[in-house]
Each structure stands twice: as C-alpha cells, then as structure tokens.
Design a protein around this motif. Structure first.
Motif, short mmCIF file in Angstrom:
data_model
loop_
_atom_site.label_atom_id
_atom_site.label_comp_id
_atom_site.label_asym_id
_atom_site.label_seq_id
_atom_site.Cartn_x
_atom_site.Cartn_y
_atom_site.Cartn_z
N GLU A 177 -30.28 38.83 26.60
CA GLU A 177 -29.57 38.17 25.51
C GLU A 177 -30.07 38.65 24.15
OE1 GLU A 177 -27.09 35.98 25.64
OE2 GLU A 177 -26.95 35.90 27.81
N SER A 195 -33.56 33.13 14.08
CA SER A 195 -32.42 33.94 14.50
C SER A 195 -32.34 34.01 16.02
CB SER A 195 -32.52 35.34 13.90
OG SER A 195 -33.64 36.05 14.41
N LEU A 231 -29.19 32.31 18.19
CA LEU A 231 -28.44 33.07 19.20
C LEU A 231 -28.24 32.21 20.44
CD1 LEU A 231 -27.43 35.89 20.35
CD2 LEU A 231 -29.76 36.15 21.20
N ASP A 245 -25.63 29.42 19.59
CA ASP A 245 -24.29 29.94 19.34
C ASP A 245 -23.57 30.30 20.64
OD1 ASP A 245 -24.69 29.64 16.66
OD2 ASP A 245 -25.12 31.76 16.25
N ARG A 246 -24.31 30.66 21.66
CA ARG A 246 -23.70 31.07 22.92
C ARG A 246 -23.63 29.93 23.93
NH1 ARG A 246 -25.16 37.43 23.81
NH2 ARG A 246 -24.75 38.06 21.67
N PHE A 301 -28.34 41.14 17.43
CA PHE A 301 -28.48 40.84 18.86
C PHE A 301 -27.14 41.02 19.57
CE2 PHE A 301 -31.95 37.78 17.39
CZ PHE A 301 -32.94 38.70 17.64
#
Length: 349
Positions: free
Chosen positions: A151, A92, A96, A99-100, A40
């Motif tokens: 994203e 997953s 993402l 994590d952001r 990604f």
C-alpha cells in the motif's frame, strides 16, 4: 511555509516532533517536500537477481534536477523519481490508510514521526526528545505491517526493513535508554493518555507500554542527536552498504586491516568495538562486554563528538580498567562522504 503556519496555529507536541525530524532529514539532503518525491504507492524498480555495482548505482541515482518556470523562485531543485532516499511524514501514511477505507485501529497509536527509505534500510523514524521514549508495541507492529503490504511501497524493499532511526535533542535520551537497559530494568511500563476531563494524564486501563531498549523498537536501530555534528553521518545512510563500507574504511586506516568483515574483532590483544555508526545494538553489546569481561582490554572507536557519550557510559568502569577510546578527527565523515559520492554517484573510485 505552510507547515510552519500549521505549527503556529496548532503547536501540538507531536507535530513539533515531526517537524524537527523532517527538518533534520531535509538538511541531510533527503527528499522531504511532497513535490520532490513520488506519491503512494511509491514504486522503486527491483534489483536483478544478482545485482552488481551498476545495479546498486542505479538504485542510488534515482533523482534529477527540476525548476518551476511559473514561479518567481528560479532555483534548481532535486526531485526523486523513486521512493529511494525519500522521507514520508507519518500523517501521510495514516491518511493513506483512512482514504482507502482500511481499518486504522492500532496504527494511529504508533509514535513514529515518519518513514525513511534508504538502499540499506527501511526506517521508521522516531523522536525521543530527552527521555527514554515509551511506546505501545501494537501500534508499531501494525505500522510495520502496513509498510510491507504494498500500500505504501512497491518494488524494491531493503533486506533490513524493520529498522528504526531514533532522534533526540542531544545524547541525554540515549543515556537514559542504555543505562536503564544495562541496569537490567524491565522495559514494560504503564501507558498514559491525556485526561480530557482534567488537566494532566491518566493511566490507560489494561494498557502496558514499553520503554525503548536497544532491541525492542527495530533491528537495527540507530540514534542521532539533532545537532549539526550528526548531519554528515545521516547523509552517509543514503548510500548502499554504508555501514559496512564505513567500518572497512576505518579499520583499514586505523588498524591496517583490509576488508575487515566484522564490526567487532581482536587486534593486538585489544577487543575492538567500532561504535561510530551509533547503532544501539552494537553499543549495548560493547557495554555488556565491558561490564561482564573485566579481564579484557577494550578499545572503543568513535567520532570526536561522540566521545562524551562513551566516556559517560564508561565512567563506572574507567578507574580500574584498561579501556581506551579512540576518536576519529573532526571532518572525517564529511571527507569520506565525498569519496562515497564519487563511487556511487557515477564517478570512478
């Protein structure tokens, strides 16, 4: 193997369902392993303004062969260069988000096992086991919004980007979904969560969920049982315009109709409903026509392994109605898939 170890150590129900979905899609030749697909944000070049056959071919032909020279395994694998025909596990996607530093509220409540990108549809993939799955609409809407933000995927997005692929152990879940819907029952239902202090579940205060129907989870929505019979049909979804082209091929061979543009039509005094793609919206419309139009002559077209499902749905009407179920022979989809691969894979039609 690492995923199998995780499931053995922590046999969580949701993890098992995600594993079933990933295994089914891997058998159908979609890219599932992390080494076989882009990370990604996964990019797919957009099509030109007026895409022709070669542009759609290029969209499909997004893979190449790869081997790992430093490994004892000398087999040749396929790696996808874009996100096309790749499957991403729901964990997953959610990782993402976290994590952001994004707000993950709501998305974690999604029941999706993962996300599948095809030329025709952006699918959220679910596993309904043997029941009519219940879900919280907020989680599904927020996951859908996340998929469209850039994203997760960038560049090309299919026009039908609100689609759903519903998996089940067999046809039991689909029967529950359709029978509940056709009987006119409400989709609303309480949401239950695990009670950490006690064994079992408790109702979530103020939480109203929905039981899946042919129209409330995605448009279009398809159902496939987790059986070997489903694999050829699941593989067909890899190709551009698979549903339209498959319907035209069947109409040409069965009825002698060239380039039939509609999925339902009248032919020789019959109202014909081709249902072999197992699209929930189309099955629901066909069953509603059977129930509400008793004067009609109905002809349903399906694959041979799908006939028990339709006969079960028709059982309340079959005794006094002119209803026929036409089945396509065993291996029909597998034979047609070779023709599709020749056309989209680079050969001549």
């Amino acid at each position: 193997m690492e995923q199998i170890k995780q499931l053995t150590r922590n046999p969580d129900d949701r993890a098992v369902l995600r594993g079933d979905a990933a295994a089914m899609l891997s058998l159908a030749s979609y890219a599932v392993h992390p080494d076989d697909k882009p990370v990604f944000p996964a990019y797919t070049p957009p099509l030109p303004a007026a895409p022709g056959r070669e542009a759609w071919r290029g969209l499909y032909q997004n893979h190449s062969d790869i081997c790992y020279p430093d490994e004892s395994d000398n087999a040749v694998y396929t790696t996808h260069l874009t996100s096309m025909n790749c499957y991403y596990d729901a964990c997953s996607v959610k990782e993402l988000l976290y994590d952001r530093g994004k707000d993950g509220a709501g998305v974690r409540y999604s029941r999706a096992c993962g996300v599948l990108m095809t030329p025709s549809c952006l699918f959220r993939v679910y596993h309904s086991r043997d029941v009519a799955m219940k879900f919280h609409i907020t989680g599904e809407r927020r996951l859908q919004n996340l998929l469209l933000t850039g994203e997760v995927f960038r560049g090309y997005l299919p026009e039908r980007n609100h689609a759903a692929l519903l998996l089940g152990n067999d046809f039991t879940a689909l029967l529950h979904i359709l029978e509940h819907h056709l009987a006119g029952h409400s989709a609303k239902s309480p949401v239950y969560v695990k009670d950490r202090g006690r064994k079992g579940y408790k109702s979530l205060q103020g939480g109203i969920g929905e039981r899946v129907t042919p129209g409330n989870l995605g448009e279009p929505s398809f159902y496939l049982p987790l059986t070997s019979d489903s694999c050829p049909l699941l593989r067909m979804m890899r190709y551009p315009f698979w549903q339209e082209l498959l319907t035209r091929e069947v109409c040409r061979e069965l009825f002698g109709l060239e380039n039939q543009p509609r999925w339902t039509f009248d032919h020789e005094e019959d109202s014909v409903y081709p249902l072999f793609t197992l699209c929930l919206q189309q099955i629901s419309l066909a069953m509603s026509a059977v129930r509400l139009s008793p004067e009609k002559r109905i002809r349903l077209v399906c694959l041979d392994w799908q006939a028990p499902l339709l006969r079960e749905l028709l059982s309340p009407f079959a005794s006094n109605r002119d209803i026929r179920v036409t089945t396509l022979p065993n291996g029909y989809i597998s034979n047609l898939q070779r023709k599709f691969e020749l056309y989209w894979g680079g050969g001549e039609p």
